[in-house]
Design a protein around this motif. Structure first.
Motif, PDB file in Angstrom:
ATOM      1  N   LYS A   1      -0.978  -0.239  -1.657  1.00 37.95           N
ATOM      2  CA  LYS A   1       0.465  -0.502  -1.730  1.00 37.95           C
ATOM      3  C   LYS A   1       0.511  -1.937  -2.078  1.00 37.95           C
ATOM      4  O   LYS A   1      -0.167  -2.885  -1.347  1.00 37.95           O
ATOM      5  N   VAL A   2       1.158  -2.317  -3.078  1.00 35.47           N
ATOM      6  CA  VAL A   2       1.201  -3.883  -3.650  1.00 35.47           C
ATOM      7  C   VAL A   2       2.467  -4.059  -3.444  1.00 35.47           C
ATOM      8  O   VAL A   2       3.559  -3.569  -4.156  1.00 35.47           O
ATOM      9  N   SER A   3       2.953  -5.191  -2.687  1.00 38.22           N
ATOM     10  CA  SER A   3       4.274  -5.591  -2.641  1.00 38.22           C
ATOM     11  C   SER A   3       4.756  -6.544  -3.642  1.00 38.22           C
ATOM     12  O   SER A   3       3.947  -6.765  -4.536  1.00 38.22           O
TER      13      SER A   3
ATOM     14  N   ARG B   1      -1.628  -6.874  -0.701  1.00 38.66           N
ATOM     15  CA  ARG B   1      -2.188  -5.510  -0.785  1.00 38.66           C
ATOM     16  C   ARG B   1      -2.246  -4.955   0.614  1.00 38.66           C
ATOM     17  O   ARG B   1      -2.811  -5.477   1.522  1.00 38.66           O
ATOM     18  N   SER B   2      -2.093  -3.559   0.746  1.00 39.34           N
ATOM     19  CA  SER B   2      -2.244  -3.067   2.086  1.00 39.34           C
ATOM     20  C   SER B   2      -2.488  -1.600   1.650  1.00 39.34           C
ATOM     21  O   SER B   2      -1.974  -0.863   0.725  1.00 39.34           O
ATOM     22  N   ASN B   3      -3.201  -0.780   2.672  1.00 39.76           N
ATOM     23  CA  ASN B   3      -3.515   0.505   2.148  1.00 39.76           C
ATOM     24  C   ASN B   3      -2.350   1.520   2.627  1.00 39.76           C
ATOM     25  O   ASN B   3      -1.606   1.133   3.455  1.00 39.76           O
ATOM     26  N   ARG B   4      -2.515   2.500   1.749  1.00 38.93           N
ATOM     27  CA  ARG B   4      -1.224   3.560   1.912  1.00 38.93           C
ATOM     28  C   ARG B   4      -1.818   4.790   1.611  1.00 38.93           C
ATOM     29  O   ARG B   4      -2.827   5.050   1.131  1.00 38.93           O
ATOM     30  N   THR B   5      -1.138   5.729   2.314  1.00 39.29           N
ATOM     31  CA  THR B   5      -1.451   7.336   2.235  1.00 39.29           C
ATOM     32  C   THR B   5      -0.478   8.105   1.326  1.00 39.29           C
ATOM     33  O   THR B   5       0.594   7.742   1.615  1.00 39.29           O
ATOM     34  N   PHE B   6      -0.760   8.897   0.645  1.00 39.37           N
ATOM     35  CA  PHE B   6      -0.084   9.636  -0.221  1.00 39.37           C
ATOM     36  C   PHE B   6      -0.206  11.163   0.446  1.00 39.37           C
ATOM     37  O   PHE B   6      -1.270  11.797  -0.033  1.00 39.37           O
TER      38      PHE B   6
END
Length: 33
Positions: A16-18, A23-28
């Motif tokens: 995830k890029v704000s 940047r931070s990790n993200r789950t779909f």
């Protein structure tokens, strides 16, 4: 979080890029209804 028995979808991982490009990790998760 197990994968879907019906369609075989699983959890995907991305970044995830704000707005300020942090940047931070993200789950779909699969959209199972």
């Amino acid at each position: 979080m197990a994968k879907c028995d019906f369609c075989g979808k699983d959890v995907k991982f991305g970044i995830k890029v704000s707005h300020s490009h942090r940047r931070s990790n993200r789950t779909f998760k699969p959209n199972v209804q």
